[in-house]
Design an enzyme around this catalytic site. Structure first.
Site, mmCIF file in Angstrom:
data_model
loop_
_atom_site.group_PDB
_atom_site.id
_atom_site.type_symbol
_atom_site.label_atom_id
_atom_site.label_comp_id
_atom_site.label_asym_id
_atom_site.label_seq_id
_atom_site.Cartn_x
_atom_site.Cartn_y
_atom_site.Cartn_z
ATOM 1 N N TYR A 1 32.322 -36.007 -5.639
ATOM 2 C CA TYR A 1 33.236 -36.659 -4.700
ATOM 3 C C TYR A 1 32.525 -37.039 -3.405
ATOM 4 C CZ TYR A 1 37.144 -35.473 -7.679
ATOM 5 O OH TYR A 1 38.004 -35.391 -8.734
ATOM 6 N N LYS B 1 45.150 -2.287 -5.710
ATOM 7 C CA LYS B 1 46.018 -3.381 -5.254
ATOM 8 C C LYS B 1 45.471 -4.715 -5.762
ATOM 9 C CE LYS B 1 43.537 -3.297 -0.813
ATOM 10 N NZ LYS B 1 43.594 -2.737 0.561
HETATM 11 C C1 LIG Z 1 42.427 -1.930 0.767
HETATM 12 C C2 LIG Z 1 42.464 -0.615 1.447
HETATM 13 C C3 LIG Z 1 41.545 0.386 1.102
HETATM 14 C C4 LIG Z 1 40.360 0.148 0.201
HETATM 15 O O1 LIG Z 1 39.352 -0.470 0.978
HETATM 16 P P1 LIG Z 1 37.926 -0.863 0.348
HETATM 17 O O2 LIG Z 1 37.176 -1.406 1.500
HETATM 18 O O3 LIG Z 1 38.214 -1.894 -0.680
HETATM 19 O O4 LIG Z 1 37.351 0.369 -0.228
HETATM 20 C C5 LIG Z 1 41.717 1.637 1.664
HETATM 21 N N1 LIG Z 1 42.714 1.880 2.541
HETATM 22 C C6 LIG Z 1 43.588 0.924 2.921
HETATM 23 C C7 LIG Z 1 44.646 1.255 3.905
HETATM 24 C C8 LIG Z 1 43.496 -0.360 2.393
HETATM 25 O O5 LIG Z 1 44.344 -1.315 2.779
#
Ligand SMILES: *Cc1c(COP(=O)(O)O)cnc(C)c1O
Length: 378
Positions: free
Chosen positions: A261, A45
């Protein structure tokens, strides 16, 4: 174009982002071995946590990965364009009316509410070519998924056989947290309402909690990209992401000189400063700013490495620039056009995240569009 990133020549770029795809594949193999025969799905993702779906997915396919998770349908389509056969799950559920997109591209929704399940059931009944779907059971996040008390009834009335049931750990990176065992017990119990249906429990960090609750599939995300799934212990994963920023200018400033800044950082004596071509518009978080020169050395604010020497940030991370204190770095390395390491070597992704007051996930998914992206071992 690499995915949605226009290629920028390295000599023009302010900073270079090197992504080692062999390290990614090696990390997947390590997690696959921990899965011990269960399917090792890759979570890609958010553009493969920022490193690029179009580069990451072919490498993972070549390593043997056959199941992918994304959050959005648009991401799922990008993965499908790279593989005809892999199984692709869409985690963020089923948006109303999108059934035809799932069917056309053979994508599997992860259904997490009664409304989603009944709309999907209606779609699937009318479309024999509809793909299979997974069901998300909430065991403690209160975010997505069926509330535990509804699971028995939903399972009884379900008009289709799900491909998979899954749940998600809330505190996997903290192995001592009692919620891990409670979620496992709840999932194990609720799973009995779906006899014969494959199950998935662990994310990256969950895969390192002994004994591993493998079930039929693990879902590995952040560890693939090099973050430490065992915080507080040595990182078993290989470094995938390395970030270097170019030194634009050097200057020597007297005691008390104000930098950046609002002049919040003032030199605690005569200092040599280097200005780097990287800032928050590149995705380097402003929360890593070094506000206080009296405590900057040895505090938790941002640092860069110049020839291995830790150089603290002097003042704010601005949009396009960061000033660092290179007084202790060798003059040959702290020079115009030379690189300062922002992520890499002893400066791990997890350390960079901690210094910005965040988690490695946010560092990865913030990696910006202005870097020259160099993919090694494609
Ligand atoms: C993002 C996600 C993962 C992966 O999690 P990590 O901690 O990055 O390994 C797995 N299952 C779900 C439902 C997620 O949303």
């Amino acid at each position: 174009m690499i995915g949605d990133f226009a290629a920028i020549p390295s000599e023009e770029a302010g900073a270079l982002l090197c992504i080692d795809l062999e390290a990614l594949a090696s990390n997947w193999r390590l997690l696959r071995d921990r899965a011990n025969g269960a399917d090792c799905a890759a979570v890609v993702k958010a553009n493969a946590y920022g490193i690029g779906i179009e580069m990451a997915v072919p490498k993972l396919l070549a390593a043997g990965c056959r199941t992918f998770y994304v959050a959005h349908l648009a991401e799922a389509r990008r993965v499908r364009a790279l593989t005809r056969d892999a199984v692709i799950y869409v985690l963020n559920g089923f948006l109303s009316g999108t059934g035809p997109v799932y069917a056309t591209h053979a994508l599997r929704p992860v259904l997490g509410s009664l409304e989603e399940i009944s709309e999907w059931a209606g779609f699937a009944a009318a479309h024999p070519e509809a793909p299979l779907a997974a069901i998300h059971i909430d065991t403690g996040m209160n975010r997505l998924g069926l509330p535990p008390e509804t699971v028995a009834e939903v399972a009884r009335a379900l008009p289709f056989a799900p491909a998979l049931i899954l749940t998600h750990l809330a505190s996997a990176e903290d192995r001592a947290d009692p919620s891990n065992a409670r979620q496992l017990a709840d999932f194990t119990r609720l799973r009995e309402h779906f006899p014969g249906v494959p199950a998935s429990f662990c994310n990256s960090a969950g895969t390192f909690i002994e004994p591993v609750a493998r079930f039929d599939q693990i879902r590995a995300g952040v560890a693939l990209y090099g973050a430490n799934p065992t915080p507080g212990q040595a990182n078993p994963m290989r470094e995938v992401v390395r970030l270097e920023a170019k030194i634009l200018q050097l200057r020597d400033v007297p005691d008390g000189a104000a930098v950046g800044y609002n002049g919040k950082w003032t030199a605690p004596g005569p200092r040599r400063l280097a200005t780097l071509s990287i800032g928050y518009a590149d995705g380097y978080l402003r929360s890593a700013s070094g506000w206080d020169s009296k405590t900057a050395l040895g505090t938790d604010a941002g640092i860069a490495l110049v020839d291995g020497v830790a150089c603290p940030f002097a003042g704010s991370v601005s949009m396009d620039l960061i000033v660092i204190d290179v007084t202790d770095a060798p003059a040959g390395a702290a020079a115009r056009g030379k690189a300062a390491v922002m992520i890499g070597d002893v400066l791990s992704l997890d350390d960079v995240a901690a210094r910005a007051g965040t988690i490695p996930y946010e560092i990865l998914t913030s990696l910006g569009r202005r870097y020259a992206r160099i993919y090694r071992n494609a």
